[in-house]
Motif scaffolding. Sequence first.
Motif, PDB file in Angstrom:
ATOM      1  N   THR A 236       9.575 -14.787  -6.994  1.00 24.86           N
ATOM      2  CA  THR A 236       9.077 -13.409  -6.961  1.00 24.86           C
ATOM      3  C   THR A 236       7.560 -13.360  -6.982  1.00 24.86           C
ATOM      4  O   THR A 236       6.935 -12.615  -6.215  1.00 24.86           O
ATOM      5  CB  THR A 236       9.645 -12.621  -8.162  1.00 24.86           C
ATOM      6  OG1 THR A 236      11.071 -12.633  -8.106  1.00 24.86           O
ATOM      7  CG2 THR A 236       9.159 -11.179  -8.140  1.00 24.86           C
TER       8      THR A 236
ATOM      9  N   SER B 255      13.775 -17.582 -10.434  1.00 23.36           N
ATOM     10  CA  SER B 255      13.455 -16.341  -9.728  1.00 23.36           C
ATOM     11  C   SER B 255      12.030 -15.877  -9.947  1.00 23.36           C
ATOM     12  O   SER B 255      11.402 -15.329  -9.035  1.00 23.36           O
ATOM     13  CB  SER B 255      14.432 -15.239 -10.161  1.00 23.36           C
ATOM     14  OG  SER B 255      15.740 -15.532  -9.747  1.00 23.36           O
TER      15      SER B 255
ATOM     16  N   LYS C  15      16.290 -15.108  -2.600  1.00 26.65           N
ATOM     17  CA  LYS C  15      17.099 -15.479  -3.760  1.00 26.65           C
ATOM     18  C   LYS C  15      18.525 -15.829  -3.348  1.00 26.65           C
ATOM     19  O   LYS C  15      19.140 -16.744  -3.887  1.00 26.65           O
ATOM     20  CB  LYS C  15      17.093 -14.350  -4.796  1.00 26.65           C
ATOM     21  CG  LYS C  15      15.770 -14.246  -5.546  1.00 26.65           C
ATOM     22  CD  LYS C  15      15.642 -12.972  -6.347  1.00 26.65           C
ATOM     23  CE  LYS C  15      16.606 -12.885  -7.498  1.00 26.65           C
ATOM     24  NZ  LYS C  15      16.346 -11.701  -8.348  1.00 26.65           N
TER      25      LYS C  15
ATOM     26  N   ARG D 258      18.462 -19.310  -1.934  1.00 24.45           N
ATOM     27  CA  ARG D 258      18.347 -20.227  -3.064  1.00 24.45           C
ATOM     28  C   ARG D 258      19.693 -20.405  -3.776  1.00 24.45           C
ATOM     29  O   ARG D 258      20.109 -21.529  -4.080  1.00 24.45           O
ATOM     30  CB  ARG D 258      17.293 -19.678  -4.028  1.00 24.45           C
ATOM     31  CG  ARG D 258      17.013 -20.494  -5.307  1.00 24.45           C
ATOM     32  CD  ARG D 258      17.912 -20.109  -6.485  1.00 24.45           C
ATOM     33  NE  ARG D 258      18.152 -18.736  -6.714  1.00 24.45           N
ATOM     34  CZ  ARG D 258      17.428 -17.941  -7.530  1.00 24.45           C
ATOM     35  NH1 ARG D 258      16.407 -18.427  -8.189  1.00 24.45           N
ATOM     36  NH2 ARG D 258      17.774 -16.674  -7.693  1.00 24.45           N
ATOM     37  N   ASP D 259      20.383 -19.291  -4.043  1.00 23.88           N
ATOM     38  CA  ASP D 259      21.668 -19.353  -4.747  1.00 23.88           C
ATOM     39  C   ASP D 259      22.700 -20.143  -3.954  1.00 23.88           C
ATOM     40  O   ASP D 259      23.482 -20.916  -4.512  1.00 23.88           O
ATOM     41  CB  ASP D 259      22.203 -17.946  -5.018  1.00 23.88           C
ATOM     42  CG  ASP D 259      21.417 -17.224  -6.098  1.00 23.88           C
ATOM     43  OD1 ASP D 259      20.578 -17.879  -6.758  1.00 23.88           O
ATOM     44  OD2 ASP D 259      21.632 -16.018  -6.285  1.00 23.88           O
TER      45      ASP D 259
ATOM     46  N   SER E 150      14.611  -8.761 -13.074  1.00 24.26           N
ATOM     47  CA  SER E 150      14.938  -8.421 -11.691  1.00 24.26           C
ATOM     48  C   SER E 150      15.529  -7.024 -11.549  1.00 24.26           C
ATOM     49  O   SER E 150      15.347  -6.368 -10.529  1.00 24.26           O
ATOM     50  CB  SER E 150      15.904  -9.458 -11.102  1.00 24.26           C
ATOM     51  OG  SER E 150      17.116  -9.494 -11.820  1.00 24.26           O
TER      52      SER E 150
END
Length: 393
Positions: free
Chosen positions: A261, A257, A241, A244-245, A58
């Motif tokens: 992505t 991830s 992201k 999601r976190d 990332s």
Amino acid sequence: MPETIYKKGVLEEMIEQLDLPEYVVEKTIQRYKSLGEWFNRENSTFKDVDINIFPQGSFALGTTIKPISEQEEYDLDMGCKINIPNFKSLFTQKQLKEMVGTELESYRVAKGIKQELEEKHRCWRLEYMDEIKFHLDIVPCIPLNIDKQSVYKKQLEDTFNYEQSLKKSVVDVAINITDDRLDNYSIISQDWNISNPEGYLKWFENRMATGDFGLYNRSSITPVPIYSRKAILQRCIQLLKRHRDNMFGEDDSKPISIIITTLAARAYNGELNLEEALINLLENMPTYINPSTPRVPNPVNPNEDFTDRWDTLEGEKLDLEGNFKNWLLQAKVDFNNLLKTENYETASLILNNKFSLNIDNSILNKTYNLKSDKQRSVTSLPINPPKPWGDAY
């Protein structure tokens, strides 16, 4: 001013809060360069070897985000490519791993790093426990043999319809990596796992499709790419992201991830408006999950399925597939609610509860209170998220 411009401003404000602080970026780059210089020092065991240190993951993609908790670690994935002709006929995977490990251990001692060097299946982990909790994952690797490149190129041609220049650039940077779970890990063998993080980066840059996001010229230490401005696709992935976190925390069942992505990059259609792109991604990402294996193939390695854990006993116990699809549904609901509401108090609740973000009320007030007769007191979020998560997950 059109409402969409106001809404875009809030998304941009979210991105600013998600980007890594400048001092963290600087420290990360310092440590990465320091390690690269160590491998290239005068008395290195690799002194006369062509070695390439390069960033991956990332950080290289420009999609890293700030952790929700200050207690969480920052991380940087990097490759350590050893260029020795005919390597696989001379050394085992285990020997390569140990060569790199020896240098990393001497670096750890020389730099006074207290945490022991940790061996993972494919990499070494170097832990820094000073003012920034941070670790480097270093993957030992070698270039893919020329004869293997032709087979790899044919696989790409048979699976993906890439233009010639992209296909060549991807093939040129393919690598073999070590993995201590393989039966041939400790014996001389031509059959090593193929990986291609630099090829994935080239594919991803191709999908971004706007602006000039090429890396610097390559040398023995490839610089960590610094994006002077983020592309729309990078921004969308950062937002996804973060959602999601916030939804999963540190739960082992959280969507990984690389799947987010890859699906986002496949679904991206060159939109130049952040809101439009985000809505499109959430609508179309599910259509890029294949009904049978490979569900989400690696775009630069047809033999690798990013969802390979979904059908394992562990994956079924964690319901990785169900959780991923439920997360996509939940993200679609939450982003739509954020973008459609006309009241800043509702927006503030969504930002707090669904993203763990606090945006100044003056910004939200300008954005959402567009009509005075729309103002009202809000005490709860709209109750329409998909099961099984419910309004507060």
